[in-house]
Design a protein around this motif. Sequence first.
Motif, PDB file in Angstrom:
ATOM      1  N   ALA A   1       0.857  -1.187   0.000  1.00 47.04           N
ATOM      2  CA  ALA A   1       0.000   0.000   0.000  1.00 47.04           C
ATOM      3  C   ALA A   1       0.889   1.231   0.000  1.00 47.04           C
ATOM      4  O   ALA A   1       2.093   1.128   0.242  1.00 47.04           O
ATOM      5  CB  ALA A   1      -0.905   0.008   1.232  1.00 47.04           C
ATOM      6  N   VAL A   2       0.299   2.359  -0.292  1.00 46.42           N
ATOM      7  CA  VAL A   2       1.072   3.603  -0.271  1.00 46.42           C
ATOM      8  C   VAL A   2       0.401   4.594   0.681  1.00 46.42           C
ATOM      9  O   VAL A   2      -0.796   4.518   0.941  1.00 46.42           O
ATOM     10  CB  VAL A   2       1.195   4.260  -1.667  1.00 46.42           C
ATOM     11  CG1 VAL A   2       1.759   3.294  -2.689  1.00 46.42           C
ATOM     12  CG2 VAL A   2      -0.140   4.808  -2.141  1.00 46.42           C
ATOM     13  N   TYR A   3       1.225   5.499   1.173  1.00 47.46           N
ATOM     14  CA  TYR A   3       0.731   6.635   1.939  1.00 47.46           C
ATOM     15  C   TYR A   3       0.753   7.848   1.020  1.00 47.46           C
ATOM     16  O   TYR A   3       1.751   8.072   0.321  1.00 47.46           O
ATOM     17  CB  TYR A   3       1.688   6.956   3.079  1.00 47.46           C
ATOM     18  CG  TYR A   3       1.500   6.193   4.370  1.00 47.46           C
ATOM     19  CD1 TYR A   3       0.252   6.103   4.985  1.00 47.46           C
ATOM     20  CD2 TYR A   3       2.598   5.626   5.012  1.00 47.46           C
ATOM     21  CE1 TYR A   3       0.118   5.443   6.204  1.00 47.46           C
ATOM     22  CE2 TYR A   3       2.468   4.969   6.229  1.00 47.46           C
ATOM     23  CZ  TYR A   3       1.216   4.876   6.820  1.00 47.46           C
ATOM     24  OH  TYR A   3       1.084   4.239   8.026  1.00 47.46           O
ATOM     25  N   ILE A   4      -0.307   8.623   1.004  1.00 47.55           N
ATOM     26  CA  ILE A   4      -0.234   9.904   0.313  1.00 47.55           C
ATOM     27  C   ILE A   4      -0.396  11.013   1.346  1.00 47.55           C
ATOM     28  O   ILE A   4      -1.270  10.964   2.202  1.00 47.55           O
ATOM     29  CB  ILE A   4      -1.278  10.035  -0.819  1.00 47.55           C
ATOM     30  CG1 ILE A   4      -2.699   9.832  -0.305  1.00 47.55           C
ATOM     31  CG2 ILE A   4      -0.981   9.037  -1.934  1.00 47.55           C
ATOM     32  CD1 ILE A   4      -3.754  10.203  -1.328  1.00 47.55           C
ATOM     33  N   GLY A   5       0.495  11.975   1.302  1.00 47.94           N
ATOM     34  CA  GLY A   5       0.457  13.078   2.269  1.00 47.94           C
ATOM     35  C   GLY A   5       0.328  14.398   1.545  1.00 47.94           C
ATOM     36  O   GLY A   5      -0.709  15.076   1.623  1.00 47.94           O
TER      37      GLY A   5
END
Lengths: 504, 158
Positions: free
Chosen positions: A403-407
Amino acid sequence: MHKSLIKAEFQVERDDYKCIRCRVCERQCSFEVHSYDADADRMFEDELKCVGCQRCVEYCPTRALSVQPHKSTIRPHGNWPYRAVKDICKQAETGGMLLSSTGDELHHRIYWDHLVLNASQVTNPSIDPLREPMELRTFIGRKPDQVDVQLVNGKPVLKTELPPQLTLETPMMFGAMSYGAISYNVCQSLARAATASGTMYNTGEGGLHRDFYQYGPNTIVQCASGRFGVHREYLNAGAAVEIKVGQGAKPGIGGHVPGEKVDKEISITRMIPVGTDALSPAPHHDIYSIEDLRQLIYALKEAVEYKKPVGVKIAAVHNAAAIASGIVRAGADFVTLDGLRGGTGAAPTRTRDSVGMPIELALAAVDQRLREEGIRNNASLIVAGGFRNSTDVVKAIALGADAVYIGTAALISLGCTVCQKCYTGKCPWGITTQDPYLTKRVNPEIGTQRLTNLLRAWSLEIKEILGGMGINAIESLRGNRLHLRAIGLNERELDVLGVMHAGE
Amino acid sequence: MATKAKTNKKRRRVQADENVCIGCKLCEVACIVAHSKSKNIIRAFNEETPRALSRVLVEESKPLTFALQCRHCEDPPCTIACMTGALHKDPVTGAVLHDREKCVGCWMCVMVCPYGGIQRDLREDKAASKCDLCLELDEPACVAACPNAALFVVEDED
């Protein structure tokens, strides 16, 4: 008193025919660029103060304003671009470190732009996601080496006890941004959007405001070197715990929230006095080895009674693969890698732009290493650091991410124009500020809707791309680098990324 | 007052959410344009004289800000104070409206309004100026112009 040589970076142009002297620009600018002279009935601009955030441009009801990079320049020189000269002048004036926000802005190669994706033609059919089910559900946590199934009354029943998992309806989460770095309203928007979208947001290292405990099932709580707001109830309020060792924007450096941003609510949440600087130590003072890390992982697992995944976040640095291997062996249920382009509310500019590595390379190296060691299933891999769109996400998953984190992208959806002045606490868009006059600018209702829309839009695009590949579940793409080909990369880069060149 | 005459079914008014009012005053700008002759923002401000008045005013005591206009009261003191009947409650819409033709500019309404929702209009013929709910538009101009959804129309069923 001597002449300041700090240069204006932006120039503000006002079309006087269109300007109606409503002074909206003046009220919106938190850097006090605009002012009104009633005697002359004229607006004036102090360009030296302009940060190029475009707030006035967007809010001017007659579109009378434009803000652009300042036209003044110096004689072009390869080694001494205007930017280098400006930085030196600023430091000669202040004697201080250059501070900045957001992620690396130098022209390091963005590998996503050199990777292309595959699609099905003739020999295996593509799938239309509008007509057929498409699965984006993602589980974060340790997966067992093997699964034992027993037949009970002719029906298969799982015998293996599964370690705790996070269930995500889409492989994207909101990255760690602390209450203190961002405002209450932004935290609320992230929490509500994560809940509405069936995914997670991350508290960052600033603790969890009491009001947000209700969003606990969609919250990853962080435990960083400053231990701000960390207590048993906090750890158990979230769905998972993340130990923050490093941050992509500033590997090797702890977080810093200036005292001016620490108001009463933040002081209660962080458990520090009002007005004190919230300085996270560079290292965890109880972690000097993988063995120490293991102790903290298991201390936290004890605190949450082994019911929630506990992960470790590190910045992508040279030995990320070996470190990640150690982290997995220390018992982490997930590893978070944060790349060079990962955002921050405040970092020394030089660190931000030159320490660490792009997430693409770190991800490929870590995934490869964990596979070679046969421990890839022992932990999920979450990556962060400048994800700009859904294809970046798809490529990351093909490279091996769970999964990825988007900030930064999440903040941009709330209005952020990447002016990189978060550290001043004067965010004109009301995002990275605690000034009550400015924080109102993010309406949590609108914020929640915009963040939810963003995740929805990206999820739709991911489904479309998966369908084109003839895949009906994101799980089938995970770590499938055959779906990637590179364009314009050299052999060493192809080797590290583990992908073939287009045409091969 | 023992009984109140029920003249309308609904009480319609514009309400502000002070938690998200950012004090930009774009509502005031939109109000001026909506009540200008040309309805063109640049002409309304730069060419029309006298310039139309804003019927909504942003009250400010930073960090608190909110836009305030006529509350279109159920039992409006201004209609009682008005000696000519210029201020009246429209029996159909329930809006408290102002008939400029009848107004003599005594400004008793300004004095009695508990909300400060009526202003003195010092132009030409001296009169009162107040929110008319932009009844000819789909949505009051201030509500449509608010960039942060801090203004909205509320309707009470009587």
